[in-house]
Design an enzyme around this catalytic site. Sequence first.
Site, PDB file in Angstrom:
ATOM      1  N   TYR A 148      46.306 -58.088 -93.294  1.00  0.00           N
ATOM      2  CA  TYR A 148      46.791 -57.718 -91.775  1.00  0.00           C
ATOM      3  C   TYR A 148      46.645 -59.963 -90.520  1.00  0.00           C
ATOM      4  O   TYR A 148      47.469 -59.633 -90.643  1.00  0.00           O
ATOM      5  CB  TYR A 148      45.289 -57.642 -90.766  1.00  0.00           C
ATOM      6  N   GLU A 188      35.665 -51.320 -82.883  1.00  0.00           N
ATOM      7  CA  GLU A 188      36.372 -51.863 -84.196  1.00  0.00           C
ATOM      8  C   GLU A 188      34.380 -52.185 -84.697  1.00  0.00           C
ATOM      9  O   GLU A 188      34.581 -51.678 -85.105  1.00  0.00           O
ATOM     10  CB  GLU A 188      37.164 -53.271 -84.140  1.00  0.00           C
ATOM     11  N   ASP A 233      49.931 -61.226 -92.717  1.00  0.00           N
ATOM     12  CA  ASP A 233      50.901 -61.226 -92.136  1.00  0.00           C
ATOM     13  C   ASP A 233      50.762 -61.664 -89.758  1.00  0.00           C
ATOM     14  O   ASP A 233      52.033 -61.981 -89.423  1.00  0.00           O
ATOM     15  CB  ASP A 233      50.426 -59.631 -91.025  1.00  0.00           C
ATOM     16  N   ASP A 272      36.163 -50.983 -96.235  1.00  0.00           N
ATOM     17  CA  ASP A 272      36.897 -50.113 -95.903  1.00  0.00           C
ATOM     18  C   ASP A 272      38.185 -50.437 -96.122  1.00  0.00           C
ATOM     19  O   ASP A 272      38.807 -50.345 -96.514  1.00  0.00           O
ATOM     20  CB  ASP A 272      37.300 -50.638 -94.446  1.00  0.00           C
ATOM     21  N   HIS A 301      47.434 -51.007 -85.294  1.00  0.00           N
ATOM     22  CA  HIS A 301      45.995 -51.897 -85.667  1.00  0.00           C
ATOM     23  C   HIS A 301      45.429 -51.225 -86.630  1.00  0.00           C
ATOM     24  O   HIS A 301      45.152 -51.836 -87.530  1.00  0.00           O
ATOM     25  CB  HIS A 301      45.710 -51.904 -85.029  1.00  0.00           C
ATOM     26  N   ASN A 302      45.683 -50.080 -86.665  1.00  0.00           N
ATOM     27  CA  ASN A 302      44.678 -48.836 -87.410  1.00  0.00           C
ATOM     28  C   ASN A 302      45.846 -48.587 -88.839  1.00  0.00           C
ATOM     29  O   ASN A 302      44.829 -48.929 -90.084  1.00  0.00           O
ATOM     30  CB  ASN A 302      43.956 -47.898 -86.767  1.00  0.00           C
TER      31      ASN A 302
END
EC number: 3.2.1.17
Length: 161
Positions: A87, A61, A90, A72, A136-137
Amino acid sequence: MEAVKMFFFLVGVLLTFSKCAESSTPDDAVADLDNAAIHTVFSHSVRSISDQCLQCICNVESNCRPVGCVMDVGSLSCGYYQIKLPYYLDCGSPGRDWQTCAKDMSCATTCVRKYMARYGPRSGCLDTCETYARIHNGGPQGCKNDNTREYWRKVQRCLSG
């Protein structure tokens, strides 16, 4: 270590029963108990993301640096793990705020661990670094999304290198 796990498991069970006692009808109480019991069992049966996997995600990252925020896919991604605002929300919003947390290694790592603990067991995928990297991505179901395969290959190169 097993005693600590058992302690937290029992605390979860007690909290579950407390929540059920607050339910308005017996049927609601049974449904709450079923859902909470399933969550408790799965959350304690799945191990957490490894330090090595986290390190490689961080390397992919940001080269594991507290980089700023960059645009992004239509939204800002910030810090060591390039965390986006949803994210961060969350993962439970640790620290003072999203961007400060993302640029603090300890806070950002806590956020990623919490996100993985939340979504890893629910993903339906194996308990592996691949699953965690792809989540994660690509979000909660990222491990099932073909668009996250290339990201996994980058993390995998780090793991083997």
